[in-house]
Design an enzyme around this catalytic site. Structure first.
Site, PDB file in Angstrom:
ATOM      1  N   HIS A  74       0.833  -1.210   0.000  1.00 50.91           N
ATOM      2  CA  HIS A  74       0.000   0.000   0.000  1.00 50.91           C
ATOM      3  C   HIS A  74       0.866   1.257   0.000  1.00 50.91           C
ATOM      4  CE1 HIS A  74      -2.693  -2.999   2.077  1.00 50.91           C
ATOM      5  NE2 HIS A  74      -3.541  -2.513   1.197  1.00 50.91           N
ATOM      6  N   GLN A 112      -9.106  -6.668 -10.744  1.00 53.42           N
ATOM      7  CA  GLN A 112      -9.774  -5.501 -10.164  1.00 53.42           C
ATOM      8  C   GLN A 112      -9.347  -4.223 -10.873  1.00 53.42           C
ATOM      9  OE1 GLN A 112     -10.238  -4.656  -5.742  1.00 53.42           O
ATOM     10  NE2 GLN A 112      -8.391  -3.470  -6.162  1.00 53.42           N
TER      11      GLN A 112
END
Lengths: 285, 285
Positions: free
Chosen positions: A40, A156
């Site tokens: 992240h 995704q």
């Protein structure tokens, strides 16, 4: 670096973003479900390179979990997440509760056919509908100029790109390379579920994937490489292999069974190690 | 007044809107399917009252027509439409072709459950999905501050409000009163399909509707008023009556069968006159 501003409501997030945009600044969005790791943080760094301000969001979205999945068990820890966001210079964290995202009477859904149907879509039928809906909301809520998603969740990324283009949401989507541990395992919040022996065995996944990609790049048959990777996973102690497939890189249509030729491919894998489902992918051909 | 600027691409529309918004002007959107009449022009006037600039769109959206419906026959006439838009001071007309709205590979859809399911949703199963998808696109394409929709299509207005709220599209939705002919018939592009005798008979629809609303407002039973209105339509020469129903005004849940009490209701009617399907509605209670 200083701590990000933390807001819980769309109105507060919009007020900050509006002020930045009025001042001529470009705003990047990094949607997450929290339990932040180095993967992240690499997205936040890429966001910083593409914008003046970075907004991260943390929302464990119930709409993308099936009833039997790990919504309740999904790792949560905002204090640690905020510290990590501060370390990479994130400007604002939007961390809404469920009612802020889905008010009583909520009745709308965004769906994407085609690219969302195979692979993860087949294994998790409501997953991409839930993703497309919450991401459309986050885009509209934030009014950001650009959003960064990891290639770790490759399908995704393609679903989000298709959705934003189809619905004309004025935001640029950037795909960021997968962050990996030293042994090659893709970083994932769900790696926290692995026992020590499972974690040691997990390296077989990137290893088998790289071997298959190299074999196909050298002119090998796609079906043979897929079968060999599946066998390697099972030999390493993986249980069910949901898929090992080589697909066209942007629309995820099937490639093979023979050599890849001139196509731009992506090898995608999902497999279970004990009670943990791991996914990974990389470019091929 | 001067003719509107006519643009065919999202990029051109956005460039104009961006320039207006940068200059501090508020922009209103009025989505239409063309074949403009006084009802549409009343929407443009209301838009002008709520914004500095008015963008009208004309797009006969194939996604909201079923294969057996009147997509091909739907009235089209841009030159006459542009003249009418000029007469009410519309600033810009966005009139895209099909490929600009739905590029090859288009795969996304917006759906709204609940409010979209009864009435028109039951009679025309793909209608509101098509409406919600194209309206979400037009909102995102235009980046307008406010949009005006007619109460003539009352259920559509509620579906659009729900969709914009649920997906956090930053646009205010204004519902505009239904424009009517002198005898009370709601203005509609599809009135052009009526023969002279049908047009004369059509007045039975608003007449029956107003009588039912008055009866319910006076304390009468909802079921009795609905039945009486249905009978009146059939006596006047209407064929199939798809529905005459009194519903809660915002979520369109069922009211009745007894007196309306304190509820805010809406009576909604759809019925066939020859080959033309007419709809109408009004507040009740």
């Amino acid at each position: 670096m200083s701590s990000p501003i933390i807001v819980r409501t769309v109105a507060e997030m919009r007020a900050h973003v509006r002020a930045w945009k009025t001042a001529g600044q470009r705003v990047a969005l990094v949607p997450t479900m929290g339990a932040l790791h180095e993967g992240h943080l690499s997205l936040i760094r890429i966001a910083r390179q593409n914008a003046d301000r970075v907004v991260a969001t943390i929302f464990v979205n119930p709409k993308q979990f099936a009833p039997h999945e790990d919504f309740d068990a999904y790792p949560r820890g905002e204090a640690a997440d905020v510290e990590k966001l501060a370390s990479v210079g994130c400007d604002l964290l939007f961390a809404p509760n469920g009612a802020e995202m889905y008010a009583p009477g909520f009745a709308s859904a965004v769906s994407v056919s085609g690219v969302s149907e195979p692979l993860e879509g087949a294994a998790r039928p409501q997953f991409f509908g839930g993703v497309a809906t919450v991401v459309a909301k986050l885009f509209n809520q934030s009014q950001a100029d650009v959003a960064v998603f990891g290639e770790k969740d490759y399908q995704q990324l393609q679903v989000v790109k298709r959705m934003a283009r189809d619905l004309d949401i004025p935001i640029a989507i950037i795909g960021a390379p997968t962050a990996r541990a030293e042994d090659g395992l893709a970083l994932s919040s769900r790696n926290a579920y692995l026992s020590a022996p499972e974690r040691a065995a997990a390296v077989a996944l990137p290893t088998a994937m790289k071997a298959a990609a190299a074999e196909i790049a050298a002119g090998g048959r796609i079906d043979a490489a897929e079968q060999k990777a599946t066998a390697a996973l099972q030999a390493a102690g993986f249980g069910q292999v949901d898929y090992v497939e080589v697909r066209e890189a942007s629309d995820l249509s099937r490639l093979g069974p023979g050599p890849i030729g001139d196509a731009q491919g992506r090898i995608l894998i999902a497999a279970w190690l004990g009670k943990t489902r791991l996914i990974d992918n990389m470019a091929v051909g």
